[in-house]
Design a protein around this motif. Structure first.
Motif, PDB file in Angstrom:
ATOM      1  N   ASP A  85      -4.318  51.596  15.106  1.00 53.81           N
ATOM      2  CA  ASP A  85      -5.337  52.051  14.141  1.00 53.81           C
ATOM      3  C   ASP A  85      -5.090  51.410  12.775  1.00 53.81           C
ATOM      4  OD1 ASP A  85      -7.561  53.389  13.296  1.00 53.81           O
ATOM      5  OD2 ASP A  85      -6.484  55.246  12.840  1.00 53.81           O
ATOM      6  N   GLU A  86      -5.207  50.087  12.727  1.00 53.17           N
ATOM      7  CA  GLU A  86      -4.970  49.366  11.472  1.00 53.17           C
ATOM      8  C   GLU A  86      -6.121  48.391  11.256  1.00 53.17           C
ATOM      9  OE1 GLU A  86      -1.418  46.979  11.465  1.00 53.17           O
ATOM     10  OE2 GLU A  86      -1.540  46.606   9.311  1.00 53.17           O
ATOM     11  N   PRO A  87      -6.745  48.402  10.061  1.00 50.97           N
ATOM     12  CA  PRO A  87      -7.923  47.559   9.835  1.00 50.97           C
ATOM     13  C   PRO A  87      -7.646  46.066   9.998  1.00 50.97           C
ATOM     14  CG  PRO A  87      -7.646  49.157   8.060  1.00 50.97           C
ATOM     15  CD  PRO A  87      -6.414  49.239   8.896  1.00 50.97           C
ATOM     16  N   VAL A  88      -8.733  45.335  10.251  1.00 49.82           N
ATOM     17  CA  VAL A  88      -8.662  43.882  10.454  1.00 49.82           C
ATOM     18  C   VAL A  88      -9.644  43.201   9.509  1.00 49.82           C
ATOM     19  CG1 VAL A  88      -9.093  42.002  12.086  1.00 49.82           C
ATOM     20  CG2 VAL A  88      -8.107  44.148  12.908  1.00 49.82           C
ATOM     21  N   LEU A  89      -9.139  42.221   8.769  1.00 52.64           N
ATOM     22  CA  LEU A  89      -9.991  41.291   8.038  1.00 52.64           C
ATOM     23  C   LEU A  89     -10.151  40.081   8.944  1.00 52.64           C
ATOM     24  CD1 LEU A  89     -11.326  40.104   5.450  1.00 52.64           C
ATOM     25  CD2 LEU A  89      -9.025  39.389   4.739  1.00 52.64           C
ATOM     26  N   ASN A  90     -11.392  39.711   9.229  1.00 49.83           N
ATOM     27  CA  ASN A  90     -11.665  38.671  10.228  1.00 49.83           C
ATOM     28  C   ASN A  90     -12.432  37.527   9.570  1.00 49.83           C
ATOM     29  OD1 ASN A  90     -12.409  37.180  12.462  1.00 49.83           O
ATOM     30  ND2 ASN A  90     -13.296  38.906  13.593  1.00 49.83           N
ATOM     31  N   LEU A  91     -11.778  36.380   9.414  1.00 53.09           N
ATOM     32  CA  LEU A  91     -12.418  35.197   8.812  1.00 53.09           C
ATOM     33  C   LEU A  91     -12.744  34.194   9.907  1.00 53.09           C
ATOM     34  CD1 LEU A  91     -13.131  33.462   6.239  1.00 53.09           C
ATOM     35  CD2 LEU A  91     -10.803  32.544   6.421  1.00 53.09           C
ATOM     36  N   ASP A  92     -14.021  33.860  10.026  1.00 54.74           N
ATOM     37  CA  ASP A  92     -14.423  32.906  11.069  1.00 54.74           C
ATOM     38  C   ASP A  92     -15.572  32.059  10.537  1.00 54.74           C
ATOM     39  OD1 ASP A  92     -14.133  32.962  14.499  1.00 54.74           O
ATOM     40  OD2 ASP A  92     -15.759  31.827  13.564  1.00 54.74           O
ATOM     41  N   LYS A  93     -15.500  30.774  10.851  1.00 52.90           N
ATOM     42  CA  LYS A  93     -16.531  29.838  10.371  1.00 52.90           C
ATOM     43  C   LYS A  93     -17.822  29.952  11.184  1.00 52.90           C
ATOM     44  CE  LYS A  93     -16.779  24.811   9.597  1.00 52.90           C
ATOM     45  NZ  LYS A  93     -16.032  23.549   9.828  1.00 52.90           N
ATOM     46  N   LEU A  94     -17.730  30.596  12.349  1.00 55.19           N
ATOM     47  CA  LEU A  94     -18.862  30.680  13.284  1.00 55.19           C
ATOM     48  C   LEU A  94     -19.366  29.286  13.639  1.00 55.19           C
ATOM     49  CD1 LEU A  94     -20.823  33.846  12.008  1.00 55.19           C
ATOM     50  CD2 LEU A  94     -19.082  33.691  13.813  1.00 55.19           C
ATOM     51  N   THR A  95     -18.482  28.483  14.204  1.00 56.69           N
ATOM     52  CA  THR A  95     -18.890  27.207  14.790  1.00 56.69           C
ATOM     53  C   THR A  95     -19.636  27.540  16.082  1.00 56.69           C
ATOM     54  OG1 THR A  95     -16.954  27.025  16.226  1.00 56.69           O
ATOM     55  CG2 THR A  95     -16.728  26.162  13.961  1.00 56.69           C
ATOM     56  N   TYR A  96     -19.965  26.513  16.866  1.00 59.47           N
ATOM     57  CA  TYR A  96     -20.645  26.750  18.145  1.00 59.47           C
ATOM     58  C   TYR A  96     -19.849  27.756  19.011  1.00 59.47           C
ATOM     59  CZ  TYR A  96     -17.053  24.374  20.719  1.00 59.47           C
ATOM     60  OH  TYR A  96     -15.837  24.081  21.281  1.00 59.47           O
ATOM     61  N   ALA A  97     -18.512  27.798  18.811  1.00 61.94           N
ATOM     62  CA  ALA A  97     -17.653  28.633  19.674  1.00 61.94           C
ATOM     63  C   ALA A  97     -17.519  30.065  19.162  1.00 61.94           C
ATOM     64  CB  ALA A  97     -16.265  28.006  19.791  1.00 61.94           C
ATOM     65  N   GLY A  98     -17.915  30.293  17.924  1.00 65.79           N
ATOM     66  CA  GLY A  98     -17.780  31.622  17.346  1.00 65.79           C
ATOM     67  C   GLY A  98     -19.094  32.379  17.466  1.00 65.79           C
ATOM     68  N   ASN A  99     -19.013  33.637  17.754  1.00 65.16           N
ATOM     69  CA  ASN A  99     -20.227  34.382  18.071  1.00 65.16           C
ATOM     70  C   ASN A  99     -20.035  35.825  17.625  1.00 65.16           C
ATOM     71  OD1 ASN A  99     -22.358  35.650  19.305  1.00 65.16           O
ATOM     72  ND2 ASN A  99     -21.729  35.123  21.398  1.00 65.16           N
ATOM     73  N   LEU A 100     -20.841  36.239  16.663  1.00 63.34           N
ATOM     74  CA  LEU A 100     -20.712  37.617  16.167  1.00 63.34           C
ATOM     75  C   LEU A 100     -21.038  38.640  17.239  1.00 63.34           C
ATOM     76  CD1 LEU A 100     -21.883  37.843  12.453  1.00 63.34           C
ATOM     77  CD2 LEU A 100     -19.630  38.283  13.438  1.00 63.34           C
ATOM     78  N   GLY A 101     -21.841  38.214  18.219  1.00 65.64           N
ATOM     79  CA  GLY A 101     -22.161  39.102  19.341  1.00 65.64           C
ATOM     80  C   GLY A 101     -20.888  39.542  20.074  1.00 65.64           C
TER      81      GLY A 101
END
Ligand code: NAD
Ligand code: TDX
Length: 352
Positions: free
Chosen positions: A24-40
């Motif tokens: 139960d520890e928060p996450v900061l998530n940095l992603d460029k959302l290239t073709y391989a990254g998907n918020l879904g």
């Protein structure tokens, strides 16, 4: 909180979802959302205040400085990378930009932040770098599996860029004392994997009745690990790993590619609208510089932390095939125009 990079990709998203389910520890998530990254991939976290998503590049130093100062994470877990070997053959420049220069920028921004922390925070801080078994090169059939002491011999632009990033991580520990950890994992498979990699590509093509393109003679060997087992190992390394150390993670599940593809066909053959998927197997031109065999010796993580994979290859593959059958909407969303362009480029003249 912990700061994850590349957490909208395959392993990163599985890690973030598992992390928030188990810890139960928060996450900061940095992603460029290239073709391989998907918020879904992160849609179950849409209303979860423990997940803070930022679209951005690990090579953007100003952004990193801002995020580190604002969120003061206790650890970094670096998944962000260009990850597909075939793409690195067609276009290596992005692999250098993200995997080498991006990791350098991240390391240097983190070092600057870390060096200003109070002693207790500095000592508790961790930089976990997620690397690959491919940095060790290729094994002959009877060679012993890769150990942490195996020398580096990367053969593709992808593995060379990962090797370079590993060396920078090592140097930042050795020179500046940054409390780093590096892991070398074998081939992952499971839910949310982009269908450019062997297992999801074969599932997607089989379901569409398209050829199943097996490179060369199909006898190249990979050591397969279910992604959830990789995530569990990473949590252990982050919690218990000795700073400056490297840890190999592997499934003890070596399989020749043709056997993997035939197993997928068999598993798919049990679902409702099944057909003779095996007849779709097509041997195509080999990948240039194709590494023959990878195998991981995971003795260190097993003896130090008691880590063992929970899934066998057969149980993990059955779960994976079911996941893809149940997530046709996800598949439709990721197999965009860009994806079709990639498939045309990589497999254009592939038929041997
Ligand atoms: P992936 O390609 O599915 O995901 C990579 C993620 O990184 C994507 O979300 C992408 O948008 C993001 N990204 C790319 N460039 C970025 C940048 N410059 N800044 C911020 N984000 C960026 O990859 P994966 O299979 O999930 O692999 C994750 C990590 O694990 C990689 O470092 C890879 O080398 C390593 N690894 C993968 C495997 C495997 O079998 N897939 C095995 C061992 C190690
Ligand atoms: O169409 C294909 N046909 C085929 O025969 C594809 C895409 C792959 N292959 C073969 C090549 C490899 O021997 O299957 C094997 C697995 O290929 P990939 O899924 O592309 O994985 P690999 O090249 O082994 O690299 C993977 O494992 C280590 C990940 O992509 C890396 O990110 C990770 O570091």
């Amino acid at each position: 909180m912990i700061f994850v990079t590349g957490g909208a990709g395959f392993i990163g998203a599985n890690f973030v979802l598992d992390w928030l389910a188990q810890v139960d520890e928060p996450v900061l998530n940095l992603d460029k959302l290239t073709y391989a990254g998907n918020l879904g991939n992160l849609s179950p976290l849409r209303n979860d205040p423990r997940h803070v998503f930022v679209r951005g590049d690990i090579g953007d130093r100003k952004l990193l400085q801002r995020l580190l100062a604002l969120h003061r994470p206790r650890a970094i877990v670096n998944f962000a990378a260009e990850s597909h070997v075939d793409r690195s053959i067609h276009g290596p420049a992005e692999f250098i930009d993200t995997n080498v220069v991006g990791t350098f920028t991240l390391l240097d921004a983190v070092r600057a932040h870390w060096s200003e922390l109070a002693l207790a925070e500095r000592e508790a801080f961790r930089f976990l770098h997620v690397s690959t078994d491919e940095v060790y090169g290729s094994l002959a059939p009877d060679d012993p599996a890769f150990k942490e002491s195996t020398g580096y011999a990367p053969n593709s632009p992808y593995s060379a860029s990962k090797a370079a990033s590993d060396h920078l991580v090592r140097a930042y520990h050795h020179t500046y004392g940054l409390p780093t950890l590096t892991t070398h994992c074998s081939n992952n498979y499971g839910p949310l994997q982009f269908p450019e990699k062997l297992i999801p590509l074969m599932i997607v093509n089989a379901l569409a009745g398209k050829p199943l393109p097996v490179y060369g003679d199909g006898r190249n060997v990979r050591d397969w690990l279910y992604v959830g087992d990789h995530c569990a190992a990473l949590r252990m390394v982050l919690a218990k790993g000795r700073v400056g150390q490297t840890y190999n993670i592997g499934g003890n599940a070596e399989r020749a590619n043709i056997d993997v593809v035939q197993t997928i066909c068999r598993v798919l053959g049990k679902h409702a609208a099944a057909r003779d998927y095996g007849s779709l197997v097509t041997f195509v031109q080999d990948r240039p510089g194709h590494d023959r065999r990878y195998a991981i010796d995971a003795t260190k993580i097993r003896t130090e932390f008691g880590w063992l994979p929970a899934e066998t290859f057969e149980s993990g593959l059955a779960r994976t095939v079911k996941w893809y059958l149940d997530h046709s909407e996800w598949l439709r969303a990721v197999t965009s125009k860009e994806y079709q362009n990639w498939i045309s480029l990589n497999y254009a003249e592939a038929e041997a």
